[in-house]
Design a protein around this motif. Structure first.
Motif, PDB file in Angstrom:
ATOM      1  N   ALA A 170       0.641  -1.190   0.089  1.00 31.48           N
ATOM      2  CA  ALA A 170      -0.075  -0.135  -0.127  1.00 31.48           C
ATOM      3  C   ALA A 170       0.688   1.197   0.095  1.00 31.48           C
ATOM      4  N   PHE A 171       2.066   1.185   0.387  1.00 30.68           N
ATOM      5  CA  PHE A 171       2.741   2.619   0.737  1.00 30.68           C
ATOM      6  C   PHE A 171       3.156   3.168  -0.517  1.00 30.68           C
ATOM      7  N   PRO A 172       3.747   2.339  -1.446  1.00 33.61           N
ATOM      8  CA  PRO A 172       4.204   3.344  -2.949  1.00 33.61           C
ATOM      9  C   PRO A 172       2.919   3.757  -3.489  1.00 33.61           C
ATOM     10  N   GLU A 173       1.607   3.250  -3.148  1.00 29.25           N
ATOM     11  CA  GLU A 173       0.477   3.841  -3.580  1.00 29.25           C
ATOM     12  C   GLU A 173      -0.002   5.104  -3.170  1.00 29.25           C
ATOM     13  N   ILE A 174       0.202   4.979  -1.909  1.00 27.05           N
ATOM     14  CA  ILE A 174       0.000   6.294  -1.173  1.00 27.05           C
ATOM     15  C   ILE A 174       0.864   7.399  -1.668  1.00 27.05           C
ATOM     16  N   VAL A 175       2.322   6.987  -1.784  1.00 27.55           N
ATOM     17  CA  VAL A 175       3.359   7.756  -2.098  1.00 27.55           C
ATOM     18  C   VAL A 175       2.878   8.566  -3.268  1.00 27.55           C
ATOM     19  N   LYS A 176       2.341   7.838  -4.392  1.00 31.80           N
ATOM     20  CA  LYS A 176       1.951   8.425  -5.572  1.00 31.80           C
ATOM     21  C   LYS A 176       0.967   9.648  -5.512  1.00 31.80           C
ATOM     22  N   HIS A 196       9.343   0.496  11.547  1.00 33.55           N
ATOM     23  CA  HIS A 196       8.941   0.088  10.260  1.00 33.55           C
ATOM     24  C   HIS A 196       8.573   1.346   9.262  1.00 33.55           C
ATOM     25  N   TRP A 197       8.280   2.351  10.035  1.00 34.36           N
ATOM     26  CA  TRP A 197       7.736   3.478   8.851  1.00 34.36           C
ATOM     27  C   TRP A 197       9.074   3.925   8.291  1.00 34.36           C
ATOM     28  N   GLN A 198      10.077   4.021   8.888  1.00 38.71           N
ATOM     29  CA  GLN A 198      11.493   4.139   8.381  1.00 38.71           C
ATOM     30  C   GLN A 198      11.780   3.368   7.462  1.00 38.71           C
ATOM     31  N   GLN A 199      11.542   1.915   7.522  1.00 41.17           N
ATOM     32  CA  GLN A 199      11.824   1.005   6.502  1.00 41.17           C
ATOM     33  C   GLN A 199      11.156   1.167   5.358  1.00 41.17           C
ATOM     34  N   LEU A 200       9.772   1.611   5.359  1.00 35.26           N
ATOM     35  CA  LEU A 200       8.991   1.828   4.265  1.00 35.26           C
ATOM     36  C   LEU A 200       9.662   2.934   3.438  1.00 35.26           C
ATOM     37  N   CYS A 201       9.933   3.948   4.205  1.00 35.59           N
ATOM     38  CA  CYS A 201      10.538   5.336   3.451  1.00 35.59           C
ATOM     39  C   CYS A 201      11.712   5.096   3.031  1.00 35.59           C
ATOM     40  N   SER A 202      12.616   4.204   3.429  1.00 39.30           N
ATOM     41  CA  SER A 202      13.952   3.842   2.864  1.00 39.30           C
ATOM     42  C   SER A 202      13.636   3.138   1.555  1.00 39.30           C
ATOM     43  N   GLN A 203      12.379   2.553   1.148  1.00 42.55           N
ATOM     44  CA  GLN A 203      12.359   1.826  -0.043  1.00 42.55           C
ATOM     45  C   GLN A 203      11.510   2.572  -1.033  1.00 42.55           C
ATOM     46  N   HIS A 204      10.942   3.680  -0.724  1.00 46.81           N
ATOM     47  CA  HIS A 204       9.959   4.489  -1.418  1.00 46.81           C
ATOM     48  C   HIS A 204      10.248   5.853  -1.028  1.00 46.81           C
ATOM     49  N   ALA A 205      11.078   6.514  -1.499  1.00 47.24           N
ATOM     50  CA  ALA A 205      11.385   8.172  -1.141  1.00 47.24           C
ATOM     51  C   ALA A 205      10.100   8.971  -1.554  1.00 47.24           C
ATOM     52  N   CYS A 206       9.896   9.822  -0.593  1.00 49.20           N
ATOM     53  CA  CYS A 206       8.825  10.868  -0.767  1.00 49.20           C
ATOM     54  C   CYS A 206       9.180  12.062  -0.317  1.00 49.20           C
ATOM     55  N   ALA A 207       9.072  13.283  -1.259  1.00 48.08           N
ATOM     56  CA  ALA A 207       9.480  14.506  -0.654  1.00 48.08           C
ATOM     57  C   ALA A 207       8.300  15.323  -0.023  1.00 48.08           C
ATOM     58  N   ALA A 208       7.597  14.574   0.845  1.00 47.86           N
ATOM     59  CA  ALA A 208       6.505  15.214   1.494  1.00 47.86           C
ATOM     60  C   ALA A 208       7.121  16.220   2.844  1.00 47.86           C
ATOM     61  N   ASP A 209       6.171  17.176   3.207  1.00 47.00           N
ATOM     62  CA  ASP A 209       6.466  17.808   4.492  1.00 47.00           C
ATOM     63  C   ASP A 209       5.719  17.233   5.612  1.00 47.00           C
ATOM     64  N   TRP A 210       6.578  16.407   6.147  1.00 49.98           N
ATOM     65  CA  TRP A 210       5.821  15.312   7.288  1.00 49.98           C
ATOM     66  C   TRP A 210       5.893  15.950   8.538  1.00 49.98           C
ATOM     67  N   ILE A 211       4.424  15.592   9.146  1.00 52.80           N
ATOM     68  CA  ILE A 211       4.099  16.215  10.311  1.00 52.80           C
ATOM     69  C   ILE A 211       4.023  14.857  11.308  1.00 52.80           C
ATOM     70  N   TYR A 212       4.620  14.468  12.287  1.00 54.14           N
ATOM     71  CA  TYR A 212       4.605  13.294  13.004  1.00 54.14           C
ATOM     72  C   TYR A 212       3.981  13.456  14.163  1.00 54.14           C
ATOM     73  N   LEU A 213       2.833  12.841  14.524  1.00 55.91           N
ATOM     74  CA  LEU A 213       2.202  12.912  15.730  1.00 55.91           C
ATOM     75  C   LEU A 213       2.554  11.570  16.667  1.00 55.91           C
ATOM     76  N   VAL A 214       3.394  12.049  17.589  1.00 59.08           N
ATOM     77  CA  VAL A 214       4.090  10.896  18.354  1.00 59.08           C
ATOM     78  C   VAL A 214       3.508  10.910  19.864  1.00 59.08           C
TER      79      VAL A 214
END
Length: 258
Positions: A170-176, A196-214
């Motif tokens: 699903a992640f690469p489809e969201i990145v698109k 796990h999030w970092q693992q996904l991002c390392s496989q499919h780069a995305c130049a979003a302006d990320w806001i992380y709710l932690v």
């Protein structure tokens, strides 16, 4: 704004509905699924030791389900644990315990630090033995703090966490769907979900302006450390709990100050 809801499938729907109602576009991307560890001789011995244990800390509804099931498999009944004081990490876990007529204490702040502030753990001088019903890798900080105080820990590893296979699809489809520098909010509820999030991002780069709710101050520190190491800028919003109202409130505050 796009909001990526990373809660497990069985806990995501209430948050997604609440976010949709206030105008967020939501994509579901569970970062954790919980898989039971097999019942073992080691677990059998830990269960038998519960008759001499004062407190059981239960970290999730999954830990409740597996913990009670394996309790019966170990040949014990809940009636034999009437002396136990139960601690639930949050309201969802407390509700799961209540289904078995177990009354539990819940911290105001649903983190390890919040649980350590509970009077039952902080002020009880004769506390000698605590059991943790948990997942592999979880609550290490809390257990270490209690061990340093001389408390014996019964470590029940009842399940392990993994990133769902479907999320890798699903992640690469969201990145698109994400535009360059588009603000995107992502819920990060644990260090495991962040990994796990970092693992996904390392496989499919995305130049979003990320806001992380932690969730919680300690997890914020984990992300701040990663930010320094990666040399990347992103926004971090600290949550006190994972309720829809808390998440929406924090996002509204952040948007009001941007």
């Amino acid at each position: 704004m796009l909001f990526i809801n990373t809660r497990p499938d069985d806990r995501a729907s209430v948050l997604t509905q609440a976010l949709n109602e206030v105008g967020y576009q939501v994509e579901a991307l569970p970062l954790l699924e919980l898989v039971a560890e097999p019942f073992s001789k080691a677990l059998q011995q830990l269960y038998l030791a519960l008759v001499e244990t004062q407190v059981i800390v239960v970290v999730s509804p999954t830990a409740v389900d597996i913990g009670i099931r394996y309790l019966q498999q170990a040949g014990l009944q809940l009636d034999q644990l009437k002396h136990i004081q139960w601690v639930a990490v949050g309201q969802a876990t407390a509700k799961a315990l209540a289904e078995f007529k177990i009354v539990s204490v819940v911290p105001e702040v649903e983190t390890s630090e919040g649980m350590l502030e509970l009077p039952i753990l902080k002020q009880q001088k004769d506390l000698t033995k605590i059991a943790f019903w948990r997942g592999l890798g979880g609550r290490q900080f809390m257990m270490q703090q209690l061990q340093q105080q001389g408390v014996e820990i019964l470590n029940f590893v009842l399940y392990h966490r993994q990133c769902p296979t479907q999320s890798f699809i699903a992640f690469p489809e969201i990145v698109k769907k994400i535009g360059l520098n588009q603000p995107v909010a992502v819920l990060i509820s644990s260090e495991a979900s962040w990994n796990h999030w970092q693992q996904l991002c390392s496989q499919h780069a995305c130049a979003a302006d990320w806001i992380y709710l932690v969730l919680g101050a300690r997890l914020v520190q984990v992300l701040e450390r990663a930010q320094r190491q990666m040399g990347k800028g992103f926004n971090i919003i600290q949550l006190e709990n994972l309720s829809a109202s808390e998440i929406i409130h924090r996002m509204s505050d952040w948007q009001g100050h941007v």
